[in-house]
Design an enzyme around this catalytic site. Structure first.
Site, PDB file in Angstrom:
ATOM      1  N   GLU A  38       0.864  -1.176   0.000  1.00 33.98           N
ATOM      2  CA  GLU A  38       0.000   0.000   0.000  1.00 33.98           C
ATOM      3  C   GLU A  38       0.908   1.236   0.000  1.00 33.98           C
ATOM      4  OE1 GLU A  38      -3.518  -0.359   2.798  1.00 33.98           O
ATOM      5  OE2 GLU A  38      -2.273  -2.019   3.490  1.00 33.98           O
ATOM      6  N   ARG A 264       5.520 -13.020   9.703  1.00 37.79           N
ATOM      7  CA  ARG A 264       6.165 -11.754   9.408  1.00 37.79           C
ATOM      8  C   ARG A 264       7.448 -11.647  10.220  1.00 37.79           C
ATOM      9  NH1 ARG A 264       2.320  -7.046  11.116  1.00 37.79           N
ATOM     10  NH2 ARG A 264       4.099  -5.858  10.317  1.00 37.79           N
ATOM     11  N   LYS A 274       3.637   0.462  10.872  1.00 41.05           N
ATOM     12  CA  LYS A 274       3.635   1.621   9.975  1.00 41.05           C
ATOM     13  C   LYS A 274       3.112   2.861  10.687  1.00 41.05           C
ATOM     14  CE  LYS A 274       2.854   0.732   5.680  1.00 41.05           C
ATOM     15  NZ  LYS A 274       2.219   0.423   4.381  1.00 41.05           N
TER      16      LYS A 274
END
Length: 561
Positions: A38, A264, A274
């Site tokens: 994104e 992850r 983020k």
């Protein structure tokens, strides 16, 4: 495809086992993966794992990997991020070739599919407020409640949805939801939102659209449009997989991708949220997305971390199904391993202490030969200047040393790298009682660093000649957080006040201003450094990439050195 510098860095893991089984069963004639960021921030070290995995397996199996921007939220997306992501993926050593895509490429088709769900009675327009929807959604132990607008007619839903597209309603007034099951044990299946009203300019489509698809609705269908075979996601998307499959089952998609999840990357002393990274930048805790203390790829690049080290690190930690936390020391190890092989050696004095060799002739200097890399004869040698006045590290001298201090002290003989044996004879102090200069003698017979009579010294010091050394600024970067598990909810409390130490009065040898100045170097006995873009012709600036060994743990009482 993977760039020339990356190569195939595969191994055996469950993702590759799945691909092997799919190929053997004839389910996949060609492996097609994608990396779908994104564009609402900069990539970080966790993305390096996803990039290496997706691009790596594609090349390994002779397939292709797409770079696709999931640009479905114009409020948070900026062209700056799009450009930075492209730059970072290429820097890491990968290339998508002609396969660059955007979710916004498919906005019209996604809209048509949303109308199809409405016509099939599988989607409806909901007028509830976000708070009302949140309450009605239920909890992990309590089922949700149907919206009072869930049973609108197909005609009414189509009319409202088309008016949403036309921009008749303000932001947040209505949403389009899938009609699945409000009592489902999986909360993601409780009538998820497909479209919301966002009257904001999009980086690519401008103000054409007044409504935007949710990530969940756009993601799987974009995979299907691009004929992705293996949609590899991080583990938090595992609970979203039933929704991913529901859309594919209920829409006339041109292909059927499969989603697989892997753990992850989590690192000690590091936050990869983020939201937190954005707040670090906006709150002025760091100097930007490319601050060398940031775990962003831009920050790591500015700190001097080679892309080969990132790929080596990803290969070492492997691909697993369960989340775990990796010690940041493993990453530092990979960085040192690569830089030790590639970085040229140079001498720099970070905290200068002047010495005067009293028995060396005044006004005289000489050239000495220094090797550029101890393990690479092909790297050759360079000439360095030696004279009566030199600088050594202040930490290499103690007036009253403990027993195991082998460096310079009154009456102690040490070796100067590539030069001579010297002995401290006297100390000069200022009015405050601080040592400002050492008076030494040298043995001319020890030129090159060895004594003809065979006597040994216990320490070899680096140095620079005062008359020829260049001034420089050196920035010593440490971990940004003091705790191995920083609290994302109160990250400011865990910020390391000593994460940056700026040394403005350093002295470096002239070779550091030469043609190789942009390449990583090892300051002998100090660590690995790289020139920073803030450098000027009069004052180069160097960032410490990593020390020769781990000293941070001792400073904060953390992991062992």
């Amino acid at each position: 495809m993977v760039g020339e510098t990356a190569g195939v860095e595969g191994g055996r893991d469950f993702i590759r086992d799945i691909i092997d089984a799919d190929i053997a069963a004839g389910r996949s004639a060609e492996v097609v993966t994608r990396f779908p960021p994104e564009p609402n921030g900069y990539l970080h070290i966790g993305h390096a794992k996803a990039i290496s995995l997706n691009f790596g397996v594609a090349q390994e199996y002779g397939g292709r990997c797409h770079l696709r921007f999931d640009d479905t939220n114009p409020i948070k997306e900026e062209q700056e991020y799009i450009d930075a992501i492209k730059r970072d993926v290429r820097w890491l050593g990968f290339d998508w070739g002609r396969h660059l895509y955007h979710a916004s490429d498919y906005f019209e088709r996604l809209y048509e599919w949303a109308e199809l769900l409405i016509k099939d009675g599988k989607a409806y327009v909901d007028d509830q407020s976000p708070d009302e929807m949140r309450v009605a959604r239920g909890t992990l132990t309590e089922p949700g409640k149907n919206s009072p607008y869930r049973d609108r007619t197909v005609e009414e839903n189509l009319d409202l949805f088309r008016r949403m597209r036309a921009g008749e309603f303000p932001n947040g007034a209505r949403v389009l939801r899938a009609k699945i099951d409000m009592a489902s044990g999986n909360i993601n299946l409780r009538d998820p939102v497909l479209y919301r009203i966002l009257q904001a300019s999009h980086p690519r489509t401008g103000t054409t659209w007044k409504i935007y698809p949710s990530y969940d609705f756009a993601h799987g269908q974009s995979d299907a449009i691009e004929h992705i075979t293996h949609s590899i996601c991080t583990l938090e998307f595992e609970d979203h997989r039933p929704l991913y499959d529901w859309f594919l089952d209920n829409l006339p998609v041109p292909s059927r991708p499969r989603q697989y999840e892997f753990a992850r990357l989590n690192l000690t002393y590091t936050v990869l949220s983020k939201r937190v990274l954005t707040e670090l930048v906006r709150g002025g805790h760091v100097k930007g997305w490319d601050d060398p203390r940031m775990p962003t790829l831009a920050g790591l690049r500015r700190r001097g971390v080679p892309p080969e080290a990132l790929r080596d690190f990803v290969k070492r930690i492997g691909v697993a199904k369960a989340n775990s936390v990796v010690d940041v020391g493993m990453f530092d190890f990979s960085v040192r391993e690569i830089l030790n092989k590639t970085a040229m050696r140079r001498m720099a004095v970070l905290r200068p202490l002047k010495i005067v060799i009293e028995n060396y002739p005044e006004g005289q200097s000489e050239e000495l030969e220094a090797i550029n890399h101890p393990d690479d004869p092909a790297a050759g040698t360079r000439r360095i200047r030696f004279g009566r006045e030199l600088y050594v590290e202040r930490d290499d001298f103690m007036e009253n040393p403990p027993k195991k201090f082998y460096r310079l002290s009154p009456g102690k003989e040490v070796r100067l790298r590539y030069a001579y044996f010297i002995t401290c004879r006297d100390i000069v102090k200022n009015d405050a009682g601080e040592v400002v200069e050492l008076r030494c003698s040298y043995d001319p017979a020890t030129r090159g660093g060895n004594a003809p009579d065979g006597r040994k010294v216990q320490a070899t010091l680096h140095w620079v000649a005062a008359a020829h050394a260049l001034p420089a600024e050196v920035r010593l970067y440490n971990q940004l957080f003091t705790r191995p598990d920083p609290n994302p909810g109160d990250f400011a409390a865990d910020i390391n006040p000593n994460s940056l130490d700026v040394l403005s009065d350093c002295r470096i040898e002239p070779a550091l201003a030469g043609a190789n100045a942009l390449e990583p170097v090892q300051f002998e006995r100090q660590g690995y450094f790289v020139r920073d873009p803030d450098s000027t012709p009069d004052c180069p600036v160097f960032n410490r990439t990593v020390g020769l060994r781990d000293t941070f743990a001792k400073e904060v009482g953390g992991r062992p050195a």
